[in-house]
Design a protein around this motif. Structure first.
Motif, PDB file in Angstrom:
ATOM      1  N   PRO A 172     -48.427  -1.341  17.152  1.00 56.05           N
ATOM      2  CA  PRO A 172     -47.241  -2.163  16.835  1.00 56.05           C
ATOM      3  C   PRO A 172     -47.651  -3.452  16.122  1.00 56.05           C
ATOM      4  O   PRO A 172     -48.810  -3.867  16.167  1.00 56.05           O
ATOM      5  CB  PRO A 172     -46.635  -2.454  18.205  1.00 56.05           C
ATOM      6  N   ILE A 173     -46.662  -4.085  15.520  1.00 51.57           N
ATOM      7  CA  ILE A 173     -46.893  -5.341  14.789  1.00 51.57           C
ATOM      8  C   ILE A 173     -46.204  -6.498  15.537  1.00 51.57           C
ATOM      9  O   ILE A 173     -45.015  -6.417  15.843  1.00 51.57           O
ATOM     10  CB  ILE A 173     -46.360  -5.249  13.356  1.00 51.57           C
ATOM     11  N   ILE A 174     -46.943  -7.589  15.810  1.00 56.33           N
ATOM     12  CA  ILE A 174     -46.377  -8.814  16.388  1.00 56.33           C
ATOM     13  C   ILE A 174     -46.286  -9.838  15.269  1.00 56.33           C
ATOM     14  O   ILE A 174     -47.292 -10.392  14.829  1.00 56.33           O
ATOM     15  CB  ILE A 174     -47.257  -9.343  17.537  1.00 56.33           C
ATOM     16  N   ALA A 175     -45.062 -10.035  14.791  1.00 57.31           N
ATOM     17  CA  ALA A 175     -44.875 -10.901  13.619  1.00 57.31           C
ATOM     18  C   ALA A 175     -44.724 -12.380  13.989  1.00 57.31           C
ATOM     19  O   ALA A 175     -44.846 -13.257  13.123  1.00 57.31           O
ATOM     20  CB  ALA A 175     -43.648 -10.446  12.838  1.00 57.31           C
ATOM     21  N   THR A 176     -44.438 -12.685  15.234  1.00 53.01           N
ATOM     22  CA  THR A 176     -44.197 -14.072  15.656  1.00 53.01           C
ATOM     23  C   THR A 176     -45.513 -14.820  15.821  1.00 53.01           C
ATOM     24  O   THR A 176     -46.420 -14.347  16.512  1.00 53.01           O
ATOM     25  CB  THR A 176     -43.422 -14.117  16.988  1.00 53.01           C
ATOM     26  N   ASP A 177     -45.576 -16.019  15.153  1.00 59.26           N
ATOM     27  CA  ASP A 177     -46.759 -16.869  15.293  1.00 59.26           C
ATOM     28  C   ASP A 177     -46.527 -18.018  16.279  1.00 59.26           C
ATOM     29  O   ASP A 177     -47.430 -18.414  17.011  1.00 59.26           O
ATOM     30  CB  ASP A 177     -47.164 -17.445  13.938  1.00 59.26           C
ATOM     31  N   THR A 201     -49.209  -8.852  24.472  1.00 60.66           N
ATOM     32  CA  THR A 201     -49.723  -7.496  24.230  1.00 60.66           C
ATOM     33  C   THR A 201     -48.541  -6.544  24.116  1.00 60.66           C
ATOM     34  O   THR A 201     -47.680  -6.519  25.001  1.00 60.66           O
ATOM     35  CB  THR A 201     -50.654  -7.038  25.355  1.00 60.66           C
ATOM     36  N   VAL A 202     -48.517  -5.716  23.026  1.00 57.15           N
ATOM     37  CA  VAL A 202     -47.437  -4.754  22.799  1.00 57.15           C
ATOM     38  C   VAL A 202     -48.036  -3.355  22.664  1.00 57.15           C
ATOM     39  O   VAL A 202     -48.974  -3.160  21.874  1.00 57.15           O
ATOM     40  CB  VAL A 202     -46.627  -5.098  21.543  1.00 57.15           C
ATOM     41  N   SER A 203     -47.517  -2.383  23.433  1.00 59.38           N
ATOM     42  CA  SER A 203     -48.001  -0.988  23.395  1.00 59.38           C
ATOM     43  C   SER A 203     -46.858  -0.055  23.013  1.00 59.38           C
ATOM     44  O   SER A 203     -45.725  -0.244  23.476  1.00 59.38           O
ATOM     45  CB  SER A 203     -48.559  -0.576  24.761  1.00 59.38           C
ATOM     46  N   ASP A 204     -47.188   0.989  22.129  1.00 59.03           N
ATOM     47  CA  ASP A 204     -46.155   1.993  21.830  1.00 59.03           C
ATOM     48  C   ASP A 204     -46.363   3.192  22.747  1.00 59.03           C
ATOM     49  O   ASP A 204     -47.244   3.179  23.624  1.00 59.03           O
ATOM     50  CB  ASP A 204     -46.185   2.376  20.355  1.00 59.03           C
ATOM     51  N   GLU A 230     -51.975  -0.295  20.816  1.00 62.72           N
ATOM     52  CA  GLU A 230     -51.794  -1.627  21.424  1.00 62.72           C
ATOM     53  C   GLU A 230     -52.171  -2.727  20.428  1.00 62.72           C
ATOM     54  O   GLU A 230     -53.164  -2.613  19.706  1.00 62.72           O
ATOM     55  CB  GLU A 230     -52.669  -1.724  22.669  1.00 62.72           C
ATOM     56  N   ALA A 231     -51.335  -3.783  20.446  1.00 63.31           N
ATOM     57  CA  ALA A 231     -51.608  -4.965  19.615  1.00 63.31           C
ATOM     58  C   ALA A 231     -51.575  -6.203  20.509  1.00 63.31           C
ATOM     59  O   ALA A 231     -50.714  -6.311  21.391  1.00 63.31           O
ATOM     60  CB  ALA A 231     -50.578  -5.092  18.511  1.00 63.31           C
TER      61      ALA A 231
END
Length: 495
Positions: free
Chosen positions: A46-51, A100-103, A108-109
């Motif tokens: 996944p993509i975490i776009a928030t900085d 941390t984001v997992s599909d 995992e990102a």
């Protein structure tokens, strides 16, 4: 094969399974194969776009604030975990939160997102309800006159982040509790983040406290005959908001100190706000003062062989009995033929039994040119004797004697009888003499009884003066140490 194609394929498989049960096991195998194939195809995390995120002070961090996406899975199907161990939402500052984001395929990102905890809420003002001196009357704040003027006694400033910031308030229009009436007060405050607020409050300063009468020695008192009756001689009268001169004092009946007797009267003290105190006083008017023996000089010198009589130089007056010079007894002996120092003791009593005494010294010298006694200032026996001799004469405005007088008419008559011209009015008499501070018998004393030189009398010595006071008193001897004479004294002159 993308996600939508896979869903359509699964739907077709399900339809065939429902219609042909005999093929269930083979179709399940096909389905498993397709799933395994799909899994093998999704290798992208996944993509975490928030900085960074701005978070209000005290607000919980929610994953919905993050901008995330995945190449295959819907956002709702992603698993989001946040490590907030370094985040303090109750303290303004910058913090990093590990996200941390997992599909569904376990891709995992991880990313550190910067969280800004900020305070953008302005402080608020509140009334200090714990202060019992403050009364909130439908938004109008009432406090008593001369209550503390510090605004922090009545208004508090609180901030969501900084807490109590009352001590940092700026008083743009201060509170003055010394004046009765309405006042508008303006106050402002800023918190540590620069959030600003100001407010206006209407205060009404009220006076609800009545004057107080504090008796010096109780309210049953004695007054000396002829003394000016002044309540302040017996009680301290104070008010929380007004000076004594602003208070109104009313007696139900008068106390006549020129009549022996007992007077009991009620009185009311009222302040400018209408607050009243009622009390009473019982006054017994008595002749308490002994006569005053006045001598034109304390010592005399004569030559041997010269006769001497002290009586022409002495006068005795009493506050009630008037001139009692004839009642003076003289003890002592002078041998006018033998040089030396001699003492004469003069005594006198009034009708009430009050006794006074005084001594003079007489020096008998060998023959030489003896000094003569002056009848003018600094020891004016003629003036004082003539003045006392008129005690009891009536007061008539504009009269200059010989049987009736007003104040300046009396003094001009007495001085003219002593061979001294001093003018007719108080102004002329004051201007014609030499101003002195060390008053002596025979000096003229002036008083600002009408805002200017309105009264004049002749000083007798020992704090006494003879004057023509009013229609009630006529010519009398009185003490100059009373509060009335002291408060109006203007000065003295000598001729």
């Amino acid at each position: 094969m993308n996600v939508q194609s896979l869903k359509r394929l699964l739907a077709t498989v399900k339809k065939h399974v429902d219609g042909r049960k005999a093929m269930f096991i083979p179709m399940i195998s096909v389905f498993s194969f397709l799933i395994v194939g799909y899994t093998a195809l999704d290798k992208e995390a996944p993509i975490i776009a928030t900085d960074e995120i701005k978070l209000a002070y005290g607000q919980e961090l929610d994953a919905s604030r993050l901008l995330i996406s995945d190449n295959h899975d819907e956002v709702a199907d992603l698993v989001v975990e946040m490590d907030t161990s370094r985040l303090d939402i109750h303290r303004v500052g910058d913090y990093y939160v590990s996200v941390t984001v997992s599909d569904r395929c376990k891709n995992e990102a991880t990313k550190d997102v910067l969280v800004h905890v900020v305070d953008e809420e302005k402080p608020e003002f509140t009334l200090n309800t714990a202060n019992k001196d403050l009364i909130n009357d439908n938004g109008t704040l009432k406090i008593n006159v001369n209550a503390p003027s510090e605004l922090s006694h009545y208004i508090l400033a609180k901030d969501n982040a900084d807490g109590d910031i009352t001590m940092f308030m700026n008083i743009l229009r201060p509170l003055d509790t010394s004046k009765v009436g309405p006042q508008d007060v303006l106050v402002s405050v800023s918190d540590s983040s620069g959030n600003y607020n100001e407010a206006s409050y209407q205060f009404v300063i009220t006076d609800v406290e009545a004057p107080k009468v504090n008796w010096i020695s109780g309210n049953e008192v004695e007054a000396d005959f002829g003394q000016n009756f002044d309540l302040r001689d017996y009680a301290e009268i104070v008010d929380n908001a007004a000076d004594f001169d602003a208070l109104a004092i009313e007696f139900e009946s008068t106390v006549d100190t020129h009549q022996i007797g007992t007077y009991e009267t009620k009185f009311t003290v009222t302040d400018p706000s209408g607050n009243k105190t009622e009390d009473s006083i019982k006054v017994e008017v008595k002749d308490l003062s002994a006569p005053v023996i006045m001598v034109s000089q304390d010592s005399f010198e004569i030559t041997t062989g010269e006769s001497f009589d002290v009586r022409p130089y002495i006068v005795a007056v009493d506050n009630k009995d008037g001139d009692v010079t004839e009642n003076i007894t003289i003890d002592g002996y002078i041998d006018v033929n033998t040089p030396g120092n001699y003492t004469l003791i003069m005594s006198v009593k009034d009708e009430a039994g009050n006794e006074a005494s005084r001594s003079v010294s007489v020096t008998v010298n060998e023959p030489y040119m003896a000094p003569s006694f002056s009848a003018s200032g600094g020891g004016n026996g003629s003036v004082t004797s003539i003045g006392v001799g008129k005690v009891g004469s009536p007061y008539v405005y504009g009269s200059s004697g010989p049987t009736a007088f007003d104040c300046s008419g009396f003094t001009s008559y007495v001085f003219s009888q002593a061979g001294i011209s001093i003018g007719r009015t108080t102004y002329a008499q004051y201007a014609g003499g030499s101003q002195v501070n060390d008053i002596q018998p025979g000096d003229l004393l002036f008083f600002n009884t009408v805002g200017s030189l309105g009264h004049v009398g002749i000083y007798l010595g020992d704090g006494q003066m003879v004057h023509c006071g009013s229609e009630d008193t006529g010519v009398e001897v009185t003490s100059i140490y009373g509060s009335y004479w002291q408060s109006t004294y203007a000065g003295a002159v000598r001729y």
